[in-house]
Design an enzyme around this catalytic site. Structure first.
Site, short mmCIF file in Angstrom:
data_model
loop_
_atom_site.label_atom_id
_atom_site.label_comp_id
_atom_site.label_asym_id
_atom_site.label_seq_id
_atom_site.Cartn_x
_atom_site.Cartn_y
_atom_site.Cartn_z
N CYS A 104 -36.98 15.25 -106.87
CA CYS A 104 -35.63 14.20 -107.22
C CYS A 104 -37.16 13.17 -107.25
O CYS A 104 -37.60 13.29 -106.27
CB CYS A 104 -34.47 14.32 -106.51
SG CYS A 104 -33.45 12.80 -106.38
N HIS A 209 -27.68 9.35 -108.31
CA HIS A 209 -29.01 9.85 -110.10
C HIS A 209 -28.12 9.09 -111.27
O HIS A 209 -26.53 8.22 -110.96
CB HIS A 209 -28.45 11.29 -110.67
CG HIS A 209 -29.17 12.10 -109.11
ND1 HIS A 209 -29.37 13.90 -109.87
CD2 HIS A 209 -29.44 12.06 -108.32
CE1 HIS A 209 -29.82 13.66 -108.55
NE2 HIS A 209 -30.58 13.28 -107.87
N LEU A 211 -28.92 5.93 -114.29
CA LEU A 211 -29.79 5.23 -115.27
C LEU A 211 -29.77 3.87 -115.42
O LEU A 211 -28.37 3.38 -115.50
CB LEU A 211 -29.82 5.92 -116.78
CG LEU A 211 -30.03 5.44 -117.79
CD1 LEU A 211 -31.71 5.44 -118.01
CD2 LEU A 211 -29.48 6.02 -119.20
N HIS A 329 -39.64 11.98 -104.93
CA HIS A 329 -39.31 11.44 -103.97
C HIS A 329 -38.67 13.46 -102.80
O HIS A 329 -38.88 12.53 -102.02
CB HIS A 329 -38.93 10.70 -103.66
CG HIS A 329 -37.79 10.39 -104.19
ND1 HIS A 329 -37.75 9.39 -104.35
CD2 HIS A 329 -36.51 11.35 -104.20
CE1 HIS A 329 -36.21 9.07 -105.11
NE2 HIS A 329 -36.02 10.62 -105.00
N ASN A 330 -39.80 13.65 -103.36
CA ASN A 330 -39.14 15.29 -102.53
C ASN A 330 -40.45 16.03 -102.94
O ASN A 330 -39.15 17.36 -103.59
CB ASN A 330 -37.48 15.83 -102.96
CG ASN A 330 -36.55 14.63 -102.17
OD1 ASN A 330 -36.22 14.27 -101.22
ND2 ASN A 330 -35.07 15.15 -102.61
N HIS A 400 -38.28 5.70 -100.34
CA HIS A 400 -37.57 6.00 -101.46
C HIS A 400 -36.66 5.18 -101.58
O HIS A 400 -36.53 5.25 -102.98
CB HIS A 400 -37.72 7.30 -101.35
CG HIS A 400 -36.30 7.96 -100.89
ND1 HIS A 400 -35.94 7.40 -99.94
CD2 HIS A 400 -35.23 8.46 -101.68
CE1 HIS A 400 -34.46 7.73 -99.29
NE2 HIS A 400 -34.96 8.65 -100.65
N GLY A 401 -35.89 4.68 -101.08
CA GLY A 401 -34.56 3.50 -101.57
C GLY A 401 -34.17 3.15 -100.40
O GLY A 401 -34.36 2.57 -99.43
N GLY A 403 -31.41 4.43 -98.64
CA GLY A 403 -30.93 4.85 -97.51
C GLY A 403 -28.98 4.07 -97.41
O GLY A 403 -29.10 3.58 -96.76
#
Lengths: 477, 137
Positions: A104, A209, A211, A329-330, A400-401, A403
């Site tokens: 992902c 997920h 866009l 990131h996985n 990565h983000g 969280g």
């Protein structure tokens, strides 16, 4: 438990849990005081992130330290925001360190347009994107592949779909692994996984997920921003998705398989969910090869979506857009750090290579890898760059983000999808979603503060802030 | 016989309850599909037979839920009625009822990616069975 975490002397935002009981290495956690206080408060819960950090530090062959990034939260056995590198001879590969959504990741593309250029056409562009990019549960993609074709895709990755006309050679240059990781053998992926893929390539999926149309809102480092082709008020596009049903099935198949393998090799597992195999075992090699297939599927998936986004821009603005970078990131990947080969697991963690790393595209090599950090719908995202310190401290990895800070159930109770959409519209963020329930669960308030997460890593010196971007349009599954 | 959800920071916990092990497994399946779709909207068609094997009861629950997720993807269907005909430590035979996904009639929600070993528990309390695990969304 207040003394479980010790601050590392002469370091900013770096904490350690000393080696104790069955831990083979200490743990290192990045975070400001608030992040650490939250981890401490949560420690006693049966499935807390801290317990998972300690469990992973107990796995055989783990090197240097179990690392937790500033966005760490509980995952499946392995914490999300966790990084663990293993010796290739004595170490293990763990399915929990990759998870069910293999590779992902995030891809960002940049335009030459500004916020002002977008405004008159924003609605038309959002409508075009919503219609063109398949998103949401059960929505099939435009490409249908037979099992034999899926095999080729798993070996070839993004170049496979570029050859079909979805994208350009340049896109590959600006993707991790140049769009294709080696060592992917489709024989190690079940037929069932391949069948789940047949119409899912080029689909966004649901959940977290998205866009997003984003505007460069703040520049922290002019020089690096220029190298990445970023400027104030610029319109950029970011998409976040993974390997879809194929990756989920690989995860499912091997989660069951590796529980049995762990018993076969008598691996001392502190938690069943950490199902592992020795890296050198047949089962370990098969799983790593299957992960590589999943990595390639996700790269191809984002490649197709990127192309659909590009077509939408051509239709509405008659312009071409350029790829900034694509990161996963996985993953678990063989990499060389400090002259030694290790298998690096990044679960909810971004690769963040520093300057002069040979795998980076030549135009970025002087400044380091673009590190794309996804925020939430209502807040902001960041583009960072890797540093030398990150290479020596975190195996070249970062958060990565944002969280999550709130469970989905709690978020749904607290937020109502349509209200969230209205609130965002009031802030100038247009949301097009297939499911309002999904929007409520992804409400900005359900996440940690992305600025806090990013600042913790930046101040620690592991990454460097380049720009902050604000969302202006969101397509969700 | 019922189901419920339990809290987790990033994902969702599902728990099926029933007077028998079979009922608990059926309810866990229903809980999982209710995350994805308003199951009451489904118009059930002919049942299909599924046979699942597992190495023990825990593995069997993961295998059962995983099989249903697999069928959802490859057949493009949602399921809402589950009748377990027989269940042992290692095997389930069941009839399941569902319908092809139709976005114009079905309220689709959040996709479940996988059933996981996290917080996996199958036990009998007093006279009731529970079957639970965390699902990845």
């Amino acid at each position: 438990m207040s003394d479980l975490f010790t601050k590392v002397p002469n370091k900013i935002n770096l904490w350690t849990i000393e080696k104790h009981n069955k831990m083979n290495v200490p743990a290192f956690i990045y975070g400001d005081q608030k992040i650490i206080d939250e981890l401490k408060a949560d420690y006693r819960r049966e499935w807390s992130a801290t317990r998972q950090i300690i469990n992973v530090a107990s796995l055989p062959g783990i090197q240097k330290g179990m690392l937790a990034m500033s966005d760490v939260h509980p995952g499946y056995g392995f914490p999300i925001g966790g990084v663990a590198a293993f010796d290739v001879e004595s170490g293990v590969v763990s399915m929990a360190g990759v998870g069910y959504d293999i590779n992902c990741g995030v891809r960002t593309m940049v335009t030459d347009l500004t916020k002002k250029d977008l405004e008159p056409q924003k609605k038309a562009l959002m409508t075009e994107l919503f219609q063109t990019v398949p998103a949401g549960l059960g929505k099939p993609g435009k490409i249908k592949l037979s099992v034999a074709q899926v095999d080729d895709l798993l070996v070839e990755g993004a170049p496979y779909v570029v050859n079909m006309g979805y994208g350009t050679e340049e896109d590959l240059e600006y993707s991790e692994e140049r769009g294709r990781i080696k060592g992917a053998n489709p024989r190690n992926v079940s037929d069932r996984a391949k069948r789940r893929q047949h119409n899912q390539i080029g689909t966004l999926g649901s959940g977290n997920h998205y866009l997003e149309l984003q505007i460069v809102d703040r520049i922290f480092d002019e020089k690096v921003a220029k190298t990445f082709g970023l400027f104030q008020d610029q319109l950029i596009v970011t998409l976040h998705c993974g390997s879809r049903g194929l990756g989920h099935q690989i995860g499912t198949d091997y989660s069951r398989e590796l529980v049995r393998t762990s018993q076969k090799y008598n691996l001392p597992l502190p938690d069943k969910e950490l199902g592992s195999a020795p890296i050198t075992s047949k089962e370990g090699e098969q799983y790593i090869s299957a992960v590589n297939c999943g990595i390639n599927a996700a790269l191809a998936n984002r490649q197709v979506i990127a192309h659909l986004v590009r077509q939408s821009f051509q239709k509405v603005f008659n312009i071409d857009i350029r790829q900034l970078y694509d990161i996963g990131h996985n993953t678990c990947k063989f990499e060389v750090h400090d002259g030694k080969e290790v298998l690096v697991h990044r679960k909810g963690s971004t690769r963040a290579f520093g300057p002069e790393h040979p795998v980076l595209p030549s135009s970025y090599r002087k400044v380091g890898q673009p590190v794309l950090i996804g925020g939430t719908m209502g807040t902001s995202s960041f583009i960072l760059t890797g540093t030398e310190l990150g290479m020596s401290e975190t195996f070249g990895s970062a958060c990565h983000g944002a969280g999550r800070s709130m469970s989905r159930k709690a978020a749904k109770k607290r937020y109502w999808g349509k209200t969230v959409v209205q609130d965002l519209a009031n802030k100038g963020i247009m949301v097009r979603a297939h499911s309002f329930a999904g929007v409520a669960e992804e409400a900005p308030g359900a996440y940690k503060d992305v600025e806090q997460v990013v600042n913790a890593m930046h101040d620690a010196g592991v990454v460097k802030k380049v720009v902050q971007v604000k969302p202006i349009g969101v397509v969700k599954g | 016989m019922t189901y419920e959800y339990f809290e987790h920071q990033a994902d969702v916990g599902i728990r099926g309850r029933g007077k028998t092990l079979a009922e608990a497994f059926e309810q866990a399946a229903l809980a999982m599909f209710e995350i994805m779709v308003e199951t009451k909207d489904l118009q059930l068609t002919e049942p299909q037979l599924v046979e699942i094997e597992g190495s023990d009861l825990n593995d069997l629950l993961i295998a059962w839920l995983s099989e249903l997720l697999f069928l959802k993807d490859v057949e493009g269907k949602m399921f809402s009625r589950f009748e377990i005909k027989s269940i042992s430590e290692n095997k389930i035979i069941a009839q399941i009822y569902g319908e092809a996904i139709d976005p114009s009639r079905h309220k689709l929600k959040l996709e479940v990616k996988a059933a996981t070993y996290t917080q996996l528990k199958i036990e009998k309390n007093n006279k009731n069975w529970i079957a639970q695990c965390l699902v990845d969304v």
